[in-house]
Motif scaffolding. Structure first.
Motif, mmCIF file in Angstrom:
data_model
loop_
_atom_site.group_PDB
_atom_site.id
_atom_site.type_symbol
_atom_site.label_atom_id
_atom_site.label_comp_id
_atom_site.label_asym_id
_atom_site.label_seq_id
_atom_site.Cartn_x
_atom_site.Cartn_y
_atom_site.Cartn_z
ATOM 1 N N LEU A 1 0.833 -1.207 0.000
ATOM 2 C CA LEU A 1 0.000 0.000 0.000
ATOM 3 C C LEU A 1 0.867 1.256 0.000
ATOM 4 C CD1 LEU A 1 -2.812 -0.993 2.532
ATOM 5 C CD2 LEU A 1 -3.138 -0.398 0.122
ATOM 6 N N TYR A 2 1.844 1.288 0.901
ATOM 7 C CA TYR A 2 2.747 2.454 0.972
ATOM 8 C C TYR A 2 3.495 2.627 -0.346
ATOM 9 C CZ TYR A 2 2.037 3.078 6.019
ATOM 10 O OH TYR A 2 1.491 3.328 7.253
ATOM 11 N N GLY A 3 3.932 1.497 -0.911
ATOM 12 C CA GLY A 3 4.687 1.554 -2.156
ATOM 13 C C GLY A 3 3.863 2.094 -3.307
ATOM 14 N N ALA A 4 2.596 1.688 -3.353
ATOM 15 C CA ALA A 4 1.733 2.077 -4.475
ATOM 16 C C ALA A 4 1.094 3.450 -4.297
ATOM 17 C CB ALA A 4 0.647 1.025 -4.674
ATOM 18 N N PHE A 5 0.734 3.799 -3.050
ATOM 19 C CA PHE A 5 -0.079 5.002 -2.840
ATOM 20 C C PHE A 5 0.520 6.017 -1.867
ATOM 21 C CE2 PHE A 5 -2.958 1.423 -3.771
ATOM 22 C CZ PHE A 5 -3.510 1.882 -4.955
ATOM 23 N N GLY A 6 1.589 5.649 -1.182
ATOM 24 C CA GLY A 6 2.130 6.547 -0.168
ATOM 25 C C GLY A 6 1.456 6.313 1.168
ATOM 26 N N ASP A 7 1.554 7.296 2.064
ATOM 27 C CA ASP A 7 0.994 7.138 3.409
ATOM 28 C C ASP A 7 -0.532 7.289 3.411
ATOM 29 O OD1 ASP A 7 0.518 9.851 3.159
ATOM 30 O OD2 ASP A 7 2.132 10.452 4.514
ATOM 31 N N LYS A 8 -1.124 7.209 4.589
ATOM 32 C CA LYS A 8 -2.583 7.274 4.705
ATOM 33 C C LYS A 8 -3.130 8.581 4.129
ATOM 34 C CE LYS A 8 -5.112 8.029 8.625
ATOM 35 N NZ LYS A 8 -5.876 7.812 9.876
ATOM 36 N N GLY A 9 -2.438 9.683 4.388
ATOM 37 C CA GLY A 9 -2.889 10.981 3.881
ATOM 38 C C GLY A 9 -2.918 11.016 2.367
ATOM 39 N N LYS A 10 -1.857 10.509 1.748
ATOM 40 C CA LYS A 10 -1.791 10.500 0.280
ATOM 41 C C LYS A 10 -2.856 9.578 -0.313
ATOM 42 C CE LYS A 10 2.985 11.812 -0.718
ATOM 43 N NZ LYS A 10 3.814 11.682 0.491
#
Length: 199
Positions: free
Chosen positions: A48-57
């Motif tokens: 998830l972090y790799g594809a979309f960044g952090d929760k905010g992003k």
């Protein structure tokens, strides 16, 4: 050698974003953890972090997609067509919004309204996207009102900007009072009354 190399996990981005949206929609931004989204999407947090960044992003992506869809629905109902049909297009849009709210039996409301209420005060991205979306809706409504004025269905002396702002407030207000528990019949009556007061 190629067969032994690790391959990146393939996933359907649209489906992942839909499941993330459902999670944010259900539990709000603050109430959603990346663990919840990982569970909802079936992806590891690393993916998830790799594809979309952090929760905010990730939320910004989901929120932006939702705002785009809100405007696209309005464009589908309002944009273009002959002046003679402009009042019917306005009526159809206002009634569609009332029906959408009436059918939201879980009272989840609109992600645009929820996201803006929770985050716009502190998050410039959400605040900017919300304002941009409202401005786009206002423009679509104003254009239709002007078309109805040209055709003689709405008083040409009325200010189309003010009438558009009134209708936008009614449409967004129907969503708010529906979420708060007003019954479907009342929501439909609000839509009818708003259209009836157009000069």
């Amino acid at each position: 050698y190629a067969e032994t190399m690790p391959r990146p996990r393939a996933f359907d981005e649209r489906q992942v974003l839909e499941r993330a949206r459902e999670q944010f929609w259900a539990t709000g931004y603050a109430g959603t953890r990346m663990d919840d989204i990982a569970q909802a999407t079936g992806l590891g947090k690393g993916s998830l972090y790799g594809a979309f960044g952090d929760k905010g992003k990730l939320f910004h992506r989901v929120f932006g997609d939702w705002c785009t869809a809100v405007v696209e629905v309005a464009e589908g109902r309002l944009a273009g067509g002959p002046d003679a049909d402009a009042l019917a297009r306005l009526s159809g849009y206002v009634h569609l919004m009332a029906e959408n709210t009436a059918s939201d039996t879980e009272r989840r409301g609109c992600l645009l309204a929820k996201g803006a209420a929770e985050l716009a005060q502190h998050d410039p991205t959400v605040a900017g996207r919300s304002a941009e979306t409202m401005t786009a809706l206002l423009t679509l409504l104003r254009t239709e009102i002007s078309a109805a004025q040209r055709h003689g269905d709405i008083d040409s002396a009325a200010d189309p900007e003010r009438l558009a702002a009134l209708l936008l407030t009614v449409v967004r207000g129907i969503e708010a009072v529906g979420k708060a528990g007003l019954d479907p019949e009342t929501l439909r009556n609000i839509a009818d009354t708003a259209l009836a007061v157009l000069p």
